[in-house]
Design a protein around this motif. Sequence first.
Motif, PDB file in Angstrom:
ATOM      1  N   ARG A 123     -71.928  52.695  77.948  1.00 21.67           N
ATOM      2  CA  ARG A 123     -73.342  53.960  77.702  1.00 21.67           C
ATOM      3  C   ARG A 123     -74.250  53.456  76.821  1.00 21.67           C
ATOM      4  NH1 ARG A 123     -70.247  58.085  77.501  1.00 21.67           N
ATOM      5  NH2 ARG A 123     -70.079  58.110  79.900  1.00 21.67           N
ATOM      6  N   CYS A 137     -67.098  51.012  84.118  1.00 20.45           N
ATOM      7  CA  CYS A 137     -66.285  51.900  82.999  1.00 20.45           C
ATOM      8  C   CYS A 137     -66.138  53.062  84.091  1.00 20.45           C
ATOM      9  CB  CYS A 137     -67.065  51.027  82.522  1.00 20.45           C
ATOM     10  SG  CYS A 137     -67.004  49.753  81.078  1.00 20.45           S
ATOM     11  N   GLN A 138     -67.084  53.904  84.064  1.00 22.00           N
ATOM     12  CA  GLN A 138     -66.675  54.844  84.950  1.00 22.00           C
ATOM     13  C   GLN A 138     -65.397  54.908  85.907  1.00 22.00           C
ATOM     14  OE1 GLN A 138     -70.325  56.133  85.841  1.00 22.00           O
ATOM     15  NE2 GLN A 138     -71.025  57.530  84.385  1.00 22.00           N
ATOM     16  N   THR A 139     -65.549  54.043  86.839  1.00 23.54           N
ATOM     17  CA  THR A 139     -64.324  54.489  87.568  1.00 23.54           C
ATOM     18  C   THR A 139     -63.137  53.832  86.819  1.00 23.54           C
ATOM     19  OG1 THR A 139     -65.597  53.361  89.720  1.00 23.54           O
ATOM     20  CG2 THR A 139     -63.493  53.578  89.662  1.00 23.54           C
ATOM     21  N   LEU A 198     -71.580  50.092  83.801  1.00 25.76           N
ATOM     22  CA  LEU A 198     -70.783  51.312  83.755  1.00 25.76           C
ATOM     23  C   LEU A 198     -70.856  52.187  83.949  1.00 25.76           C
ATOM     24  CD1 LEU A 198     -72.015  54.069  82.041  1.00 25.76           C
ATOM     25  CD2 LEU A 198     -73.851  54.769  82.073  1.00 25.76           C
ATOM     26  N   GLY A 199     -71.280  51.684  85.734  1.00 26.96           N
ATOM     27  CA  GLY A 199     -70.357  52.252  86.983  1.00 26.96           C
ATOM     28  C   GLY A 199     -68.950  52.317  87.110  1.00 26.96           C
ATOM     29  N   LEU A 243     -62.764  54.288  84.576  1.00 24.52           N
ATOM     30  CA  LEU A 243     -61.213  54.923  83.361  1.00 24.52           C
ATOM     31  C   LEU A 243     -60.881  55.969  84.250  1.00 24.52           C
ATOM     32  CD1 LEU A 243     -60.895  56.641  81.251  1.00 24.52           C
ATOM     33  CD2 LEU A 243     -63.383  57.999  80.362  1.00 24.52           C
ATOM     34  N   GLY A 244     -62.107  56.702  85.099  1.00 22.72           N
ATOM     35  CA  GLY A 244     -61.634  57.963  86.480  1.00 22.72           C
ATOM     36  C   GLY A 244     -59.811  57.344  86.685  1.00 22.72           C
ATOM     37  N   LEU A 266     -66.304  52.767  78.148  1.00 20.04           N
ATOM     38  CA  LEU A 266     -67.462  53.427  78.889  1.00 20.04           C
ATOM     39  C   LEU A 266     -67.998  53.764  77.692  1.00 20.04           C
ATOM     40  CD1 LEU A 266     -68.534  55.310  81.444  1.00 20.04           C
ATOM     41  CD2 LEU A 266     -67.024  56.418  80.467  1.00 20.04           C
ATOM     42  N   ARG A 267     -67.524  54.420  76.866  1.00 20.91           N
ATOM     43  CA  ARG A 267     -68.170  54.289  75.989  1.00 20.91           C
ATOM     44  C   ARG A 267     -69.838  53.371  75.121  1.00 20.91           C
ATOM     45  NH1 ARG A 267     -70.033  53.070  70.726  1.00 20.91           N
ATOM     46  NH2 ARG A 267     -68.495  52.390  70.317  1.00 20.91           N
ATOM     47  N   HIS A 288     -60.597  52.283  78.613  1.00 22.23           N
ATOM     48  CA  HIS A 288     -60.845  52.261  78.651  1.00 22.23           C
ATOM     49  C   HIS A 288     -62.141  53.682  78.327  1.00 22.23           C
ATOM     50  CE1 HIS A 288     -58.380  50.955  81.370  1.00 22.23           C
ATOM     51  NE2 HIS A 288     -59.627  50.146  81.930  1.00 22.23           N
ATOM     52  N   ARG A 289     -62.260  54.893  77.789  1.00 21.11           N
ATOM     53  CA  ARG A 289     -62.964  55.667  76.937  1.00 21.11           C
ATOM     54  C   ARG A 289     -63.459  54.826  75.985  1.00 21.11           C
ATOM     55  NH1 ARG A 289     -59.553  60.690  76.327  1.00 21.11           N
ATOM     56  NH2 ARG A 289     -59.742  61.363  78.397  1.00 21.11           N
TER      57      ARG A 289
END
Length: 149
Positions: A100, A30-32, A27-28, A34-35, A96-97, A92-93
């Motif tokens: 999550r 994927c968040q990175t 998850l981390g 996406l950012g 991330l989903r 990437h969103r």
Amino acid sequence: MAQSRAARLVPVVDMAEKAEREAARMLGRCQTQLGQVENQLNELHRYRGDYQKQLVNQGQQGVSGQWLINYQRFLSQLETAVAQQQRNVDFHRENLRKARDAWQACYTRLEGLRKLVQRYIEEARAADEKREQKQLDELAARLAARRTD
């Protein structure tokens, strides 16, 4: 009995904790990611805006037909890059989903297992207390019977 049930679940809880930690790491990541792709998209938007301002500034001074053709060609390529980067952001969103959702499932399973182990421990404690109370009652009854004899 219930205590041994709790002990048997320890390896399962350990595996669930490991899975939850790995899902949290994913998850981390994927968040990175996406950012990063969102930042790249924002940079493309900023660059496109700057480039469009250049047309206004250059247009006030007069431009050649060739300059305008090159400008339009480059702007078209820039629009293509923006659209491609937007698809990348959307991809990437979605990742991330999914990450999550996977983490949430792992976390929920882990919490359920922890509650089950706690319930087994509490049941074992209650059974031990009941057994001790029964032994104390029997001992008290025997002592009372000896006194009356």
